[in-house]
Design a protein around this motif. Structure first.
Motif, PDB file in Angstrom:
ATOM      1  N   ASP A 125      11.468  14.940   4.467  1.00  0.00           N
ATOM      2  CA  ASP A 125      11.805  13.797   5.063  1.00  0.00           C
ATOM      3  C   ASP A 125      11.688  12.675   4.009  1.00  0.00           C
ATOM      4  OD1 ASP A 125      12.502  12.301   7.278  1.00  0.00           O
ATOM      5  OD2 ASP A 125      10.714  12.167   8.058  1.00  0.00           O
ATOM      6  N   LEU A 126      12.393  12.937   2.809  1.00  0.00           N
ATOM      7  CA  LEU A 126      12.710  12.108   1.999  1.00  0.00           C
ATOM      8  C   LEU A 126      13.192  10.750   2.324  1.00  0.00           C
ATOM      9  CD1 LEU A 126      11.421  11.584  -0.921  1.00  0.00           C
ATOM     10  CD2 LEU A 126      13.335  12.723  -1.746  1.00  0.00           C
ATOM     11  N   GLU A 127      14.322  10.892   2.882  1.00  0.00           N
ATOM     12  CA  GLU A 127      15.077   9.471   3.118  1.00  0.00           C
ATOM     13  C   GLU A 127      13.959   8.405   4.126  1.00  0.00           C
ATOM     14  OE1 GLU A 127      18.328  10.011   5.854  1.00  0.00           O
ATOM     15  OE2 GLU A 127      19.201   7.906   5.155  1.00  0.00           O
ATOM     16  N   THR A 128      13.437   9.087   5.088  1.00  0.00           N
ATOM     17  CA  THR A 128      12.691   8.140   5.735  1.00  0.00           C
ATOM     18  C   THR A 128      11.662   7.584   4.877  1.00  0.00           C
ATOM     19  OG1 THR A 128      13.074   9.643   7.636  1.00  0.00           O
ATOM     20  CG2 THR A 128      11.123   8.141   8.033  1.00  0.00           C
ATOM     21  N   HIS A 129      10.831   8.361   4.175  1.00  0.00           N
ATOM     22  CA  HIS A 129       9.839   7.907   3.306  1.00  0.00           C
ATOM     23  C   HIS A 129      10.227   6.898   2.200  1.00  0.00           C
ATOM     24  CE1 HIS A 129       7.117  10.656   5.531  1.00  0.00           C
ATOM     25  NE2 HIS A 129       7.631  11.604   4.839  1.00  0.00           N
ATOM     26  N   LEU A 130      11.396   7.080   1.609  1.00  0.00           N
ATOM     27  CA  LEU A 130      11.927   6.385   0.656  1.00  0.00           C
ATOM     28  C   LEU A 130      12.524   4.821   1.177  1.00  0.00           C
ATOM     29  CD1 LEU A 130      14.525   8.545  -1.333  1.00  0.00           C
ATOM     30  CD2 LEU A 130      12.458   7.295  -2.187  1.00  0.00           C
ATOM     31  N   LEU A 131      12.990   4.950   2.507  1.00  0.00           N
ATOM     32  CA  LEU A 131      13.188   3.520   3.279  1.00  0.00           C
ATOM     33  C   LEU A 131      11.932   2.907   3.548  1.00  0.00           C
ATOM     34  CD1 LEU A 131      16.249   4.824   5.644  1.00  0.00           C
ATOM     35  CD2 LEU A 131      16.170   3.211   3.517  1.00  0.00           C
ATOM     36  N   THR A 132      10.802   3.569   3.812  1.00  0.00           N
ATOM     37  CA  THR A 132       9.506   3.107   4.114  1.00  0.00           C
ATOM     38  C   THR A 132       8.830   2.322   2.913  1.00  0.00           C
ATOM     39  OG1 THR A 132       9.143   4.459   5.828  1.00  0.00           O
ATOM     40  CG2 THR A 132       7.239   3.341   5.068  1.00  0.00           C
ATOM     41  N   LEU A 133       9.106   3.132   1.775  1.00  0.00           N
ATOM     42  CA  LEU A 133       8.558   2.729   0.683  1.00  0.00           C
ATOM     43  C   LEU A 133       9.400   1.426   0.126  1.00  0.00           C
ATOM     44  CD1 LEU A 133       6.880   3.202  -2.051  1.00  0.00           C
ATOM     45  CD2 LEU A 133       8.827   4.571  -2.808  1.00  0.00           C
ATOM     46  N   GLU A 134      10.631   1.270   0.411  1.00  0.00           N
ATOM     47  CA  GLU A 134      11.441   0.266  -0.068  1.00  0.00           C
ATOM     48  C   GLU A 134      10.982  -1.159   0.710  1.00  0.00           C
ATOM     49  OE1 GLU A 134      15.613  -0.024   1.311  1.00  0.00           O
ATOM     50  OE2 GLU A 134      16.199  -0.887  -0.525  1.00  0.00           O
ATOM     51  N   GLU A 135      10.808  -0.835   2.353  1.00  0.00           N
ATOM     52  CA  GLU A 135      10.414  -2.065   2.823  1.00  0.00           C
ATOM     53  C   GLU A 135       9.138  -2.447   2.383  1.00  0.00           C
ATOM     54  OE1 GLU A 135      10.032  -0.832   7.149  1.00  0.00           O
ATOM     55  OE2 GLU A 135       8.736  -2.547   6.970  1.00  0.00           O
ATOM     56  N   ARG A 136       8.111  -1.422   2.428  1.00  0.00           N
ATOM     57  CA  ARG A 136       6.710  -2.171   2.005  1.00  0.00           C
ATOM     58  C   ARG A 136       6.559  -2.798   0.544  1.00  0.00           C
ATOM     59  NH1 ARG A 136       4.922  -3.325   5.996  1.00  0.00           N
ATOM     60  NH2 ARG A 136       2.938  -3.558   5.015  1.00  0.00           N
ATOM     61  N   LEU A 137       7.268  -2.007  -0.240  1.00  0.00           N
ATOM     62  CA  LEU A 137       7.418  -2.675  -1.521  1.00  0.00           C
ATOM     63  C   LEU A 137       7.943  -4.349  -1.474  1.00  0.00           C
ATOM     64  CD1 LEU A 137       8.509   0.300  -3.864  1.00  0.00           C
ATOM     65  CD2 LEU A 137       6.296  -1.162  -4.157  1.00  0.00           C
ATOM     66  N   THR A 138       8.937  -4.256  -0.738  1.00  0.00           N
ATOM     67  CA  THR A 138       9.699  -5.856  -0.593  1.00  0.00           C
ATOM     68  C   THR A 138       8.930  -6.540   0.184  1.00  0.00           C
ATOM     69  OG1 THR A 138      11.783  -4.257  -0.423  1.00  0.00           O
ATOM     70  CG2 THR A 138      11.973  -6.625   0.073  1.00  0.00           C
ATOM     71  N   ALA A 139       8.396  -6.074   0.998  1.00  0.00           N
ATOM     72  CA  ALA A 139       7.277  -7.024   2.026  1.00  0.00           C
ATOM     73  C   ALA A 139       6.165  -7.518   1.105  1.00  0.00           C
ATOM     74  CB  ALA A 139       6.609  -6.197   2.909  1.00  0.00           C
ATOM     75  N   ALA A 140       5.880  -6.766   0.000  1.00  0.00           N
ATOM     76  CA  ALA A 140       4.756  -6.893  -0.767  1.00  0.00           C
ATOM     77  C   ALA A 140       5.176  -7.981  -2.150  1.00  0.00           C
ATOM     78  CB  ALA A 140       3.918  -5.882  -1.297  1.00  0.00           C
ATOM     79  N   GLY A 141       6.302  -8.183  -2.136  1.00  0.00           N
ATOM     80  CA  GLY A 141       7.043  -9.093  -3.190  1.00  0.00           C
ATOM     81  C   GLY A 141       7.517  -8.488  -4.275  1.00  0.00           C
ATOM     82  N   ALA A 142       7.676  -7.233  -4.129  1.00  0.00           N
ATOM     83  CA  ALA A 142       8.441  -6.361  -5.443  1.00  0.00           C
ATOM     84  C   ALA A 142       9.917  -6.532  -5.050  1.00  0.00           C
ATOM     85  CB  ALA A 142       7.998  -5.025  -5.499  1.00  0.00           C
ATOM     86  N   THR A 143      10.792  -6.368  -6.186  1.00  0.00           N
ATOM     87  CA  THR A 143      12.087  -6.101  -6.198  1.00  0.00           C
ATOM     88  C   THR A 143      12.633  -4.504  -6.194  1.00  0.00           C
ATOM     89  OG1 THR A 143      12.401  -8.269  -6.877  1.00  0.00           O
ATOM     90  CG2 THR A 143      14.271  -6.886  -6.909  1.00  0.00           C
ATOM     91  N   VAL A 144      13.262  -4.048  -5.396  1.00  0.00           N
ATOM     92  CA  VAL A 144      13.457  -2.805  -5.294  1.00  0.00           C
ATOM     93  C   VAL A 144      14.801  -2.325  -5.856  1.00  0.00           C
ATOM     94  CG1 VAL A 144      13.520  -0.420  -4.100  1.00  0.00           C
ATOM     95  CG2 VAL A 144      11.836  -2.013  -3.651  1.00  0.00           C
ATOM     96  N   HIS A 145      14.956  -1.734  -6.787  1.00  0.00           N
ATOM     97  CA  HIS A 145      16.324  -1.247  -7.421  1.00  0.00           C
ATOM     98  C   HIS A 145      16.762   0.206  -7.266  1.00  0.00           C
ATOM     99  CE1 HIS A 145      16.190  -5.106  -9.775  1.00  0.00           C
ATOM    100  NE2 HIS A 145      14.884  -4.668  -9.898  1.00  0.00           N
ATOM    101  N   TRP A 146      17.781   0.608  -7.228  1.00  0.00           N
ATOM    102  CA  TRP A 146      18.179   2.136  -6.879  1.00  0.00           C
ATOM    103  C   TRP A 146      18.987   2.640  -8.181  1.00  0.00           C
ATOM    104  CZ3 TRP A 146      16.526   5.098  -2.476  1.00  0.00           C
ATOM    105  CH2 TRP A 146      15.885   4.076  -1.564  1.00  0.00           C
TER     106      TRP A 146
END
Lengths: 201, 477
Positions: B67-88
């Motif tokens: 279920d990698l897509e779901t987890h990646l989207l969660t990770l991106e959201e949580r990282l962003t909420a914690a002040g990180a900038t996510v790049h792909w």
């Protein structure tokens, strides 16, 4: 972040996610079930033994002996102390926004901890009151760490269950070491070369 | 200092032959892998639920990948909420470009690096060097490799092929050009060598503005990255710079914080053979007043989705880079890591490289699934239970399939001939009468040298079983 892309029409994000979706279209797997657990208290003797196995210095003492033991461990070295330590440390320097270079000129640091792990002899700092920001317990060469016996939990799952991942965490098992020369462990690289643990109570 | 490259390495058999001739290398490897095998066995033996932990670790990773897509989207959201900038990043070039852009934005000409397989895989140091940015490796073994203008040969200890005397010489010869010189009286005692690295790197840690790391794990539900290390160089790079960029393969996702506990138990025991490694750092985005105040995370594909689409091979993405499979592999112990021509050597490299890069394109990559005796020692020690032998066999079939069409190989022609011979009783009898003559001729003419150079060609019996049966009526006359 279009600025980092190659200017193609599909963003890297969308394309990676599309590839992931296609690659896992037929995949199914259920995560292993786990019961939630209350952290169990750990065996303090075992904790002390296993900290010592890493060639750290370990002492047990009563609550009224802590300040004397800290002074003895420092043996005249100048220590930086975080807010909220709760013990008097003679000749100490408060952390009032010291730079990394300032910290490099200080011999020692005294901190509290958040959790001790009996099975692995690990101390975890969550950098709350009395523990200081992460650089504090990293740059000085001697780390004196005060752990209360009632902070010791049994094993790693107990520790994970009792920690808050929103906080930065530093898990410390002995002094800085390396296995990079012929895969044999040698103590003393970039982190504190001496770890002195006081187990209280 | 970044001239060494795996590009253009010969296929495994040729590279292995050269490595096997190096007796110093074989001595260094036998000593180091023997030491670590003993340490691992001791600490694994302490846990009575080791097999259960392996099964659980494999199960957590399988569920995360399914279920990698779901987890990646969660990770991106949580990282962003914690002040990180996510790049792909789709590939190595895109990932390196992100790091270079961050470095340029801060106008630095150097970064300090935590040991990270992903950054070696994407060729980050070379990409930064091309932009005039020096990437200083701070892990002791990576420092030895970098100063020696060498290539990594092990996942955990990239300089495993070097012994203490060689390391001392590299420090004495090369440290001065990169910063603080080695102490004048440096000996080959390991603690002195470690201290030389401490002194050499300290000034770099104190002045660095930008740090670069990988991550051992990325916890989706909390946006937490985890770096597991020994020396404290990781803590230095993660804590002292103002800016931190972490390059993370998309397969590093662990769905929940609670599930991390299994990996923190199996990784140190499998890797350095310790109950726990000296330092593990976890952080979730930016912590005001503590550590880097600008945090970037680069999520990298670079072939991982290709591996993920392979139903047999996707289990390789469970790998937590412990290197236990290298340490027990009879092939790795004799050839060393360079023969595999990749940052990922040993049994895991023999499957991971073809899975990430695809087969049928590069001869060197296609040779890797054959770099094994299929003894299975790697599977037995793998903390996430990757069935490396089964994946190797499946990849061998893929390599063969990729080379169908075109001129048949000698082996294919021989197998076809054998098939026709066995299909006909008359042809088989004829063949058996000719075998004695044939093997003698083959030996004299040097036919099939690739086969017979490493194997004895058996002497054919003077009479075949079928001929004996006919002559003696099954032993009755």
């Amino acid at each position: 972040m279009a600025a980092y892309g190659r200017g193609s029409l599909v963003s890297a994000r969308d394309e990676v996610l599309r590839r992931v979706r296609e690659a896992t279209a037929s995949a199914t797997a259920t995560p292993p079930a786990r019961e939630s657990r209350e952290p169990r208290p750990g065996d303090v003797d075992r904790f002390a033994e296993r900290v010592a196995d890493y060639k750290a210095v370990v002492e047990r003492c009563g609550p009224d002996e802590v300040e004397a033991r800290i002074a003895a461990a420092l043996d005249g070295a100048v220590a930086v102390v975080p807010d909220g330590l709760g013990y008097a440390v003679p000749g100490s320097v408060p952390d009032d926004g010291l730079s990394a270079t300032d910290l490099d000129g200080i011999d020692a640091v005294v901190t509290l901890a958040r959790v001790g792990v009996a099975e692995t002899g690990t101390i975890v700092l969550d950098h709350g009151p009395g523990q200081g920001r992460r650089a504090l317990s990293l740059v000085p060469d001697l780390h004196v760490c005060v752990v209360r016996a009632d902070q010791v939990v049994a094993d790693v799952p107990d520790a994970v269950a009792s920690l808050d991942p929103a906080r930065p965490l530093t898990w410390i098992s002995g002094p800085s070491a390396t296995s990079d020369i012929e895969l044999d462990r040698v103590e003393g690289v970039h982190g504190p070369r001496t770890l002195h643990v006081l187990v209280v109570g | 200092m970044t001239g060494a490259t795996f590009v253009g390495m010969p296929a495994f058999p040729e590279a292995a032959r050269a490595a096997l001739a190096d007796s110093q290398l074989r001595h260094n490897l036998a000593h180091a892998t023997g030491t670590i095998r003993g340490k691992r066995a001791r600490v694994v033996g302490e846990l009575d639920d080791w097999e259960e932990l392996r099964t659980r670790a494999a199960g957590v990773k399988d569920a995360a990948l399914a279920d990698l897509e779901t987890h990646l989207l969660t990770l991106e959201e949580r990282l962003t909420a914690a002040g990180a900038t996510v790049h792909w990043a789709r590939d190595a070039a895109e990932a390196s470009a992100v790091v270079a852009q961050v470095a340029r934005a801060h106008e630095v000409d150097e970064v300090v690096k935590v040991k990270s397989m992903a950054t070696v895989e994407i060729g980050l140091n070379e990409a930064l060097a091309a932009e005039g940015i020096a990437a200083w490796e701070t892990d002791l073994a990576e420092l030895i490799v970098q100063l020696g203008d060498d290539l990594p040969s092990h996942i955990l200890v990239p300089a495993i092929h070097r012994n203490r005397a060689e390391i001392r010489q590299i420090f004495v010869d090369k440290m001065a050009a990169a910063g603080r010189p080695a102490p004048d009286d440096l000996t080959e005692v390991p603690s002195e060598l470690a201290n030389a690295a401490r002194l050499h790197l300290r000034e770099k840690f104190l002045r660095a503005k930008v740090g670069v790391s990988g991550a051992n794990f990325a916890v989706a539900e909390t946006g937490t990255l985890v770096v597991v290390e020994s020396e404290g160089n990781g803590r230095m790079c993660l804590t002292l710079p103002e800016v931190l960029v972490s390059v993370v393969g998309i397969e590093k996702v662990v769905p929940t914080w609670a599930e991390l506990d299994t990996f923190l138990q199996v990784l140190p025991r499998s890797s350095t053979g310790e109950r726990m490694n000296p330092y593990t750092s976890t952080w979730s985005g930016v912590t005001p007043g503590d550590g880097p105040q600008e945090v970037h995370v680069v999520l990298v594909d670079n072939g991982r989705t290709r591996a993920l689409a392979d139903e047999v091979g996707r289990q390789a993405l469970r790998c937590i880079r412990c290197s236990a499979c290298l340490n027990v592999c009879p092939v790795y112990e004799r050839t060393g890591g360079h023969a595999y021509g990749s940052v990922y050597p040993g049994p895991i490299g023999a499957i991971l490289n073809p899975l990430l890069k695809g087969v049928g394109v590069d001869e060197q990559v296609d040779s890797l699934p054959y770099a094994s005796s299929l003894c299975g020692a790697c599977y037995e020690v793998c903390p996430v239970k990757i069935d490396i032998p089964s994946v190797l066999v499946d990849l061998r079939a893929q390599v063969v399939d990729a080379h169908r069409g075109g001129r048949p190989s000698v082996e294919a022609a021989a197998m076809k001939g054998a098939g026709q011979t066995f299909a006909s009783s008359r042809r088989l009898g004829l063949a058996q009468r000719l075998t004695g003559l044939g093997t003698g001729l083959a030996r004299r003419l040097g036919l099939a040298p690739a086969w017979s150079s490493a194997r004895d060609l058996p002497t054919a019996p003077p009479e075949s079983f079928r001929a004996w049966w006919r002559r003696t009526d099954g032993g009755r006359s």
